[in-house]
Each structure stands twice: as C-alpha cells, then as structure tokens.
Design an enzyme around this catalytic site. Structure first.
Site, PDB file in Angstrom:
ATOM      1  N   HIS A  15       0.839  -1.204   0.000  1.00  0.00           N
ATOM      2  CA  HIS A  15       0.000   0.000   0.000  1.00  0.00           C
ATOM      3  C   HIS A  15       0.870   1.249   0.000  1.00  0.00           C
ATOM      4  CE1 HIS A  15      -0.347   0.883   4.649  1.00  0.00           C
ATOM      5  NE2 HIS A  15       0.891   0.762   4.247  1.00  0.00           N
ATOM      6  N   CYS A  34       5.224   5.300   5.158  1.00  0.00           N
ATOM      7  CA  CYS A  34       4.057   4.733   4.473  1.00  0.00           C
ATOM      8  C   CYS A  34       3.611   5.618   3.304  1.00  0.00           C
ATOM      9  CB  CYS A  34       2.908   4.496   5.451  1.00  0.00           C
ATOM     10  SG  CYS A  34       3.034   2.899   6.305  1.00  0.00           S
ATOM     11  N   HIS A  40       4.940  -0.132  -0.573  1.00  0.00           N
ATOM     12  CA  HIS A  40       5.732  -1.026   0.275  1.00  0.00           C
ATOM     13  C   HIS A  40       4.782  -2.057   0.837  1.00  0.00           C
ATOM     14  CE1 HIS A  40       3.961   1.975   2.869  1.00  0.00           C
ATOM     15  NE2 HIS A  40       3.878   1.012   3.761  1.00  0.00           N
ATOM     16  N   HIS A  42       3.341  -5.013   3.720  1.00  0.00           N
ATOM     17  CA  HIS A  42       3.203  -5.400   5.124  1.00  0.00           C
ATOM     18  C   HIS A  42       2.781  -6.864   5.170  1.00  0.00           C
ATOM     19  CE1 HIS A  42       3.548  -1.446   7.026  1.00  0.00           C
ATOM     20  NE2 HIS A  42       2.819  -0.953   6.043  1.00  0.00           N
ATOM     21  N   ASP A  80      -4.590 -10.893  -0.643  1.00  0.00           N
ATOM     22  CA  ASP A  80      -3.237 -11.449  -0.559  1.00  0.00           C
ATOM     23  C   ASP A  80      -2.439 -11.188  -1.837  1.00  0.00           C
ATOM     24  OD1 ASP A  80      -1.127 -12.814   0.696  1.00  0.00           O
ATOM     25  OD2 ASP A  80      -1.687 -14.702  -0.280  1.00  0.00           O
ATOM     26  N   HIS A  81      -1.227 -10.668  -1.652  1.00  0.00           N
ATOM     27  CA  HIS A  81      -0.323 -10.333  -2.754  1.00  0.00           C
ATOM     28  C   HIS A  81      -0.898  -9.278  -3.693  1.00  0.00           C
ATOM     29  CE1 HIS A  81       1.912 -13.661  -1.155  1.00  0.00           C
ATOM     30  NE2 HIS A  81       2.907 -13.399  -1.975  1.00  0.00           N
ATOM     31  N   GLU A 125      -0.811  -4.752  11.497  1.00  0.00           N
ATOM     32  CA  GLU A 125      -0.037  -4.295  10.343  1.00  0.00           C
ATOM     33  C   GLU A 125       1.444  -4.594  10.566  1.00  0.00           C
ATOM     34  OE1 GLU A 125      -1.044  -0.805   7.567  1.00  0.00           O
ATOM     35  OE2 GLU A 125       0.325   0.033   9.052  1.00  0.00           O
TER      36      GLU A 125
END
Ligand code: NI
Length: 136
Positions: A15, A34, A40, A42, A80-81, A125
């Site tokens: 995100h 962020c 980047h 998490h 996911d991903h 997170e």
C-alpha cells in the site's frame, strides 16, 4: 452463556498512504515511510472473533472450518499479494490504513456471519501495531 471463538489468518499486501488533497510535504510529514511513492508491503495478521451461544447439537459456537473457508475465499483471495491502492477498487478513494482495511474486512465478513453472533476483527499491520473493529 456466550463464548468467543477466533481464527487467525494472514496476507501480504502493498500500500501507500497519501491524501490527494495535501501537498507532497504534508503527506510525507503525516504518513512518513508509508507515504513512499513506490509502495511497500506489510505482513498483515488477521484475527477474526465470533461471539455467541454454543449450539448444543455440535458443542460449537460456529464451525471453524466454515469460518476458515469464508476468510480464505472472501478476504485472502481479495487481498493477498495485492497492491491495495491499485488492485482493490474499494481503496481507490479510501486511504488503505490499517483502520480502513479492518473496516473493509469486517463489512465483508459481516455478510457471512449470522446476525445473532457478535463479530470482531483485529488486524496487525506490524507485530506491534494493530487495530480492532467490531461494527460501531
Ligand atoms: Ni505502510
């Protein structure tokens, strides 16, 4: 007598936090790392908790196998991903902070958990930063 049952799950996602109404400087001041423009990742950890009465026929509050499937199909498959900003339409105009991701997850799961159960979603997170939402 009510009991809370919980299921852990996990997804990785990228995100970037930014507010398009603000200058680059203000975005950087408020969101720090962020806000880096190239996104980047998490390693998100999710804990879904359901509270309710035990069904005397099964001894269960809910079938954890069912809950596992719902989380996999409705949350992990969506997130996911993924790049949350670019791949998940909901976040095209909602900042993908842990708070907003937690609400997004709750609102989806709420459709699958019967009304008589209380639902709570906790989202980590990082190992030290987590948020919780239970629909208020
Ligand atoms: Ni971040």
């Amino acid at each position: 007598m009510e009991v809370t049952v919980s299921r852990k799950a996990h997804f990785n996602a990228a995100h970037r936090l930014f507010n398009e109404k603000w200058s680059d400087k203000k975005n950087s001041d408020v969101f720090g790392k962020c806000n880096y423009p190239n996104y980047h990742g998490h390693n998100y950890e999710l804990i879904v908790s359901v509270t309710g009465k035990i069904n005397p026929d099964t001894g269960y509050v809910i079938d954890m196998g069912e809950l596992k499937k719902i989380i996999k199909n409705e949350i992990e498959e969506r997130l996911d991903h993924k790049n949350l900003n670019l791949d998940v339409p909901y976040f095209s105009n909602v900042i993908p902070s842990a708070e907003n991701i937690c609400i997004y997850i709750y609102d989806i799961l709420r459709n699958y958990i019967q009304k008589e159960f209380h639902l709570s979603v906790k989202l980590y997170e990082t190992p030290r930063n987590f948020v919780e939402y239970s629909g208020n």
